[in-house]
Design an enzyme around this catalytic site. Structure first.
Site, PDB file in Angstrom:
ATOM      1  N   ASP A   1      -0.454  11.931   0.589  1.00 59.63           N
ATOM      2  CA  ASP A   1      -1.571  12.769   1.429  1.00 59.63           C
ATOM      3  C   ASP A   1      -2.665  11.884   1.728  1.00 59.63           C
ATOM      4  O   ASP A   1      -2.573  10.648   1.715  1.00 59.63           O
ATOM      5  CB  ASP A   1      -1.883  14.165   0.101  1.00 59.63           C
TER       6      ASP A   1
ATOM      7  N   TRP B   1       0.733  -1.099  -0.095  1.00 63.78           N
ATOM      8  CA  TRP B   1       0.075  -0.060   0.018  1.00 63.78           C
ATOM      9  C   TRP B   1       0.918   1.256   0.054  1.00 63.78           C
ATOM     10  O   TRP B   1       2.201   1.100   0.188  1.00 63.78           O
ATOM     11  CB  TRP B   1      -0.877  -0.028   1.239  1.00 63.78           C
TER      12      TRP B   1
ATOM     13  N   GLU C   1      -3.444   9.095  -0.793  1.00 63.60           N
ATOM     14  CA  GLU C   1      -2.302   8.293  -1.080  1.00 63.60           C
ATOM     15  C   GLU C   1      -1.740   8.496  -2.269  1.00 63.60           C
ATOM     16  O   GLU C   1      -1.386   7.546  -2.795  1.00 63.60           O
ATOM     17  CB  GLU C   1      -2.689   6.579  -0.879  1.00 63.60           C
TER      18      GLU C   1
ATOM     19  N   GLU D   1     -18.435   5.884  -1.734  1.00 65.86           N
ATOM     20  CA  GLU D   1     -17.392   6.656  -1.676  1.00 65.86           C
ATOM     21  C   GLU D   1     -17.453   8.115  -2.540  1.00 65.86           C
ATOM     22  O   GLU D   1     -17.129   9.096  -2.187  1.00 65.86           O
ATOM     23  CB  GLU D   1     -15.967   6.084  -2.111  1.00 65.86           C
TER      24      GLU D   1
END
Length: 471
Positions: free
Chosen positions: A169, A119, A172, A427
């Site tokens: 940030d 990630w 990502e 989202e």
């Protein structure tokens, strides 16, 4: 017609009730709040940032036991990494380099482990956001959180040592930059750590020094006038009393590369998609949970109507107009990002009355607002670059704090109108994509847009509470 005009106050309260039930149901026995229980890329993971905002919404509107369990989970997870923080500080003290891979994780498995999936994993904002949320919950409910003292000290040591280090940030992205929304979260978190009253004197002094240094840095390098970066001592953030404080994704188009792949600094990481609720379907296809056919009038705040205020004149807006200065996406640029809203409300780096606070909210609403939905940034391509439900919540909070409840209510109604037939908020919504040609690559990679996203529900609860909508 007003946005979501067929969404009644009872509908809004019902969605608040549904949000509480949904978050409660999906909270892990460990106390962690999963980002999304079904979305392939987030499933089984919890973010400090997402969870902190979810916990704040639940702390305001629900049984405090749930958010207390979340904060206890955070304290265990962070407290278990105290040695790692000490080692990182010792290494830098000896002049040794530390890489993003050496830093504390951005997300954890629900049992508090680091996880094994790659990630974009060096983000400082979540640690500051957790401290901010923890302080509010403890003060609101007089809550006792096991392990609080050790965990708060560990996070304070970490943030005071590394707040100047570039990191990914909220979205990502852009690990090579120092992001103003990240600095705002750290600023709020360190104020909260001091307010909790558990720091040693040296740690308190280190936190105070970092708070002052962040304020100076942002004023000098993170504020722009009409697109030009400026340096001015008279735009410094105002002093904030931490004890009474009320209150995180890049610019390049990016490609769907894996973490650690080619050009991860500009690869589009975790982003929130926008559609009319329910996997990017149109309003006609999506029989919305609230009213089924909620009306959303195009041309709300933003668009081509000038600086903020939904395109209405200063007279129609009670005299509110945008400020001359605004915060910037990262240090040394002139563009804005939706995450900057949090630097005003709820983090209070600048107040809603300060010229920079006024200008930041106006600049984001003008540049990124569209029909009461809010884009992350104009070059967004994640799932085609839709409007984020949770960012509408942040913009609504800013309007509410500035004494514009009608504007804030319009954003809450728009958020409610995005719920699907099961009352789940996504989202992002996909009806007005910035880059529609990029949507399919993400669907092929990770499946439909994340829904439910618990952060969206947490932001809905925060704004609903601010406006007196009771679950």
């Amino acid at each position: 017609m007003t946005v979501g005009s067929d969404v009644t106050h009872a509908d809004l309260a019902l969605l608040a009730e549904r949000s509480v039930e949904l978050i409660d149901r999906h909270q892990s026995p460990s106390g962690a709040y999963p980002a999304s229980p079904t979305f392939s890329a987030y499933q089984g993971y919890a973010w400090l940032r997402d969870g902190a905002f979810i916990a704040e919404g639940m702390s305001r509107m629900a049984d405090p036991a749930g958010p207390s369990a979340f904060h206890a989970w955070c304290a265990r997870v962070v407290g278990a990494r105290g040695t790692q923080v000490s080692d990182l500080i010792a290494r830098t003290g000896r002049g040794l380099d530390v890489s993003p891979a050496d830093m504390l994780p951005t997300r954890f498995t629900l049992d508090g482990s680091n996880g094994t999936d790659e990630w974009w994993d060096h983000q400082l904002d979540g640690y500051g956001t957790w401290l901010w949320s923890l302080n509010l919950h403890v003060r609101r409910h007089n809550a006792e959180i096991p392990g609080l003292t050790a965990a708060v000290r560990t996070v304070t040591e970490y943030l005071t040592a590394f707040w100047q280090v570039p990191c990914y940030d909220w979205w990502e992205e852009h690990v090579d930059q120092r992001h103003v929304s990240t600095l705002g979260a750290i600023h709020a978190g360190l104020r909260a750590a001091i307010a909790l009253g558990v720091l040693t004197r040296p740690l308190t002094e280190a936190a105070e020094e970092a708070i002052e240094a962040i304020a100076i840095l942002v004023a000098n390098e993170g504020v722009a006038r009409l697109g030009e970066v400026i340096s001015s001592s008279d735009i410094r953030p105002g002093e904030t009393n931490a004890s009474t404080d009320k209150r995180p994704r890049g610019v390049n188009p990016g490609t769907a590369t894996q973490p650690g792949g080619v050009d991860t600094s500009s690869a589009v990481g975790r982003a929130n998609s926008h559609g009319a609720g329910g996997g990017g379907r149109s309003p006609e296809e999506n029989r919305g949970w609230v009213g089924g056919a909620a009306t959303v009038t195009p041309g709300g705040p933003g668009g081509s109507h000038g600086v903020g205020g939904g395109g209405r004149s200063p007279e129609e807006n009670g005299g509110w107009v945008g400020g001359e200065f605004h915060l910037t996406k990262w240090l040394g640029v002139g563009v804005v990002d939706g995450s900057l809203l949090a630097c005003v409300e709820p983090f209070g780096l600048y107040s809603v009355e300060h010229p920079v606070g006024v200008g930041t909210v106006a600049a984001v609403e003008r540049s990124l607002g569209d029909g009461f939905g809010v884009y992350r940034y104009l070059e967004d391509t994640f799932y085609g670059g839709g409007r984020w439900v949770l960012l509408a919540g942040f913009l609504g909070l800013n309007h509410a704090a500035a004494g514009r409840p009608e504007e804030a209510m319009a954003y809450l109604r728009w958020m409610a109108a995005q719920a699907n037939g099961d009352g789940e908020l996504p989202e992002q919504v996909s009806d007005r994509l910035l880059a529609p040609e990029r949507r399919d690559e993400w669907i092929e990679r990770w499946g439909p847009v994340a829904s439910p996203l618990l952060w969206s529900h947490g932001m809905y609860l925060m704004l609903a509470d601010e406006l007196g909508v009771i679950a």
